[in-house]
Design an enzyme around this catalytic site. Structure first.
Site, PDB file in Angstrom:
ATOM      1  N   CYS A  54      -0.403   4.086   2.407  1.00  0.00           N
ATOM      2  CA  CYS A  54      -0.188   3.802   3.835  1.00  0.00           C
ATOM      3  C   CYS A  54       1.285   3.972   4.198  1.00  0.00           C
ATOM      4  O   CYS A  54       1.619   4.545   5.228  1.00  0.00           O
ATOM      5  CB  CYS A  54      -0.568   2.362   4.188  1.00  0.00           C
ATOM      6  SG  CYS A  54      -2.059   1.766   3.427  1.00  0.00           S
ATOM      7  N   ASP A  55       2.187   3.426   3.360  1.00  0.00           N
ATOM      8  CA  ASP A  55       3.590   3.306   3.770  1.00  0.00           C
ATOM      9  C   ASP A  55       4.554   4.212   3.015  1.00  0.00           C
ATOM     10  O   ASP A  55       5.701   4.368   3.445  1.00  0.00           O
ATOM     11  CB  ASP A  55       4.038   1.835   3.601  1.00  0.00           C
ATOM     12  CG  ASP A  55       3.208   0.912   4.484  1.00  0.00           C
ATOM     13  OD1 ASP A  55       2.849   1.328   5.598  1.00  0.00           O
ATOM     14  OD2 ASP A  55       2.904  -0.217   4.051  1.00  0.00           O
ATOM     15  N   CYS A 107       0.835  -1.211   0.000  1.00  0.00           N
ATOM     16  CA  CYS A 107       0.000   0.000   0.000  1.00  0.00           C
ATOM     17  C   CYS A 107       0.865   1.255   0.000  1.00  0.00           C
ATOM     18  O   CYS A 107       1.508   1.574   1.013  1.00  0.00           O
ATOM     19  CB  CYS A 107      -0.910  -0.015   1.235  1.00  0.00           C
ATOM     20  SG  CYS A 107      -1.883   1.492   1.406  1.00  0.00           S
TER      21      CYS A 107
END
Ligand code: NAP
Length: 301
Positions: free
Chosen positions: A135-136, A132
């Protein structure tokens, strides 16, 4: 035993669209999802092709869909459906927290990230291996990352990562990308994106706590701080195994979203379709709700 007219399993865009249409048509409608509303929308940093909205984020679109559902009286619960049975004209669905009887069921369970199966992939998951970008990605600000994959997700997320990271290397197993031409053209103009074609990543190496490099199938080693894997998805269809026909796990439907079991519909990424977009999932949801409405009326349920 709880009773509802229409039970929707999964609260991604397909499920929320189905629920909204069902509730607006006057049916009591419950949506179950262990992760709550949003589904894969929550992984989309920027979406620019959902009609009528211009550029927005997946989170904003998800929140708007959730609010619209609630305005029509849909109930959305953090709960996981674990078993579906059909007895006479009713579906009995077991979830983690309850048992539900429904006249019709709409399966909107989506799909999960596929893994590449490289040595070290599981070991370094969460320690530099990610599925992701939104997200990261921010953890790799100013660093070098590798993106594995050649579809729309790989290139869209490579573009997103190029805004945060120093260098983005896209590694694809074939000599040609599967992604839309527009994305292929776009990455050519981004100076910190480079590509390695016709190669598989066979190993992800690190120092035990973080990723340091990837090894390709020609033996070449590429140093990197992170590995983003975007190689497609696998359908979340275990709950209907043996209940309906599937193809490689994707649930077979007709154009009205009927599965091979009457009263059970499938929408979005879990079904066998060639084009998986937010807009196609929401379209599927509308069709499934309409079909469920017809089914309930025709069978006087
Ligand atoms: P996808 O289209 O299935 O592409 C998966 C990619 O991963 C392909 O390039 C495939 O290679 C590669 N791959 C598969 N298994 C692999 C493995 N074991 N090792 C190495 N590479 C592997 O998946 P996606 O990109 O996630 O897209 C899913 C759907 O969402 C698509 O319908 C796409 O159009 C849609 N989407 C749309 C947008 C947008 O419109 N902006 C953005 C994101 C996603 P091959 O090419 O060799 O098969």
């Amino acid at each position: 035993m709880r009773e509802v007219d229409i039970l929707v399993i999964g609260a991604g865009p397909g499920g929320m669209s189905a629920a909204q249409y069902a509730a607006r048509a006057g049916y009591s409608t419950l949506v179950l999802d262990p992760m709550g509303p949003g589904g894969q929308l929550l992984y989309i940093d920027e979406i620019e092709n959902y009609p009528g909205l211009g550029k927005t984020s997946g989170y904003v679109l998800s929140e708007a869909m959730e609010n619209q559902c609630k305005e029509f009286g849909v109930e959305i619960e953090y709960d996981e459906a674990t078993k579906i049975e059909k007895k006479e004209n009713r579906f009995l669905v077991t979830s983690s927290y309850s048992e539900i009887e429904a006249k019709a069921v709409i399966l909107a369970t989506g799909a999960s990230h596929r893994h590449i199966g490289a040595k070290g992939e599981e070991e370094y998951s969460g320690k530099g291996v990610s599925y992701c970008a939104t997200c990261d990605g921010p953890f790799f600000r100013g660093q070098k990352v590798v993106v594995v994959g050649g579809g729309d997700t790989a290139l869209t997320d490579a573009i997103y990562l190029s805004k945060l990271c120093k260098d983005v290397v896209v590694i694809h197993r074939r000599e040609a990308f599967r992604a839309q031409k527009a994305l292929q053209e776009k990455i050519k103009d981004i100076p910190n994106i480079s590509t390695v074609m016709g190669r598989n990543v066979v190993e992800i190496k690190g120092n035990g706590t973080k990723v340091e490099s990837v090894i390709l199938d020609d033996g070449k080693e590429i140093e990197t701080n992170g590995v983003f894997v975007f190689v497609g998805t696998v359908p979340n269809s275990k709950i209907v195994e043996g209940l309906v026909e599937t193809d490689n796990g994707f649930v077979l439907t007709d154009e009205k979203m009927n599965t091979t079991l009457s009263g059970l519909y499938a929408v979005g990424d879990v079904r066998n379709t060639s084009f998986r977009q937010v807009v196609t999932a929401t379209g599927d949801g509308a069709k499934a709700a309409h079909s469920a409405d017809e089914y309930i009326q025709e069978n006087n349920l």
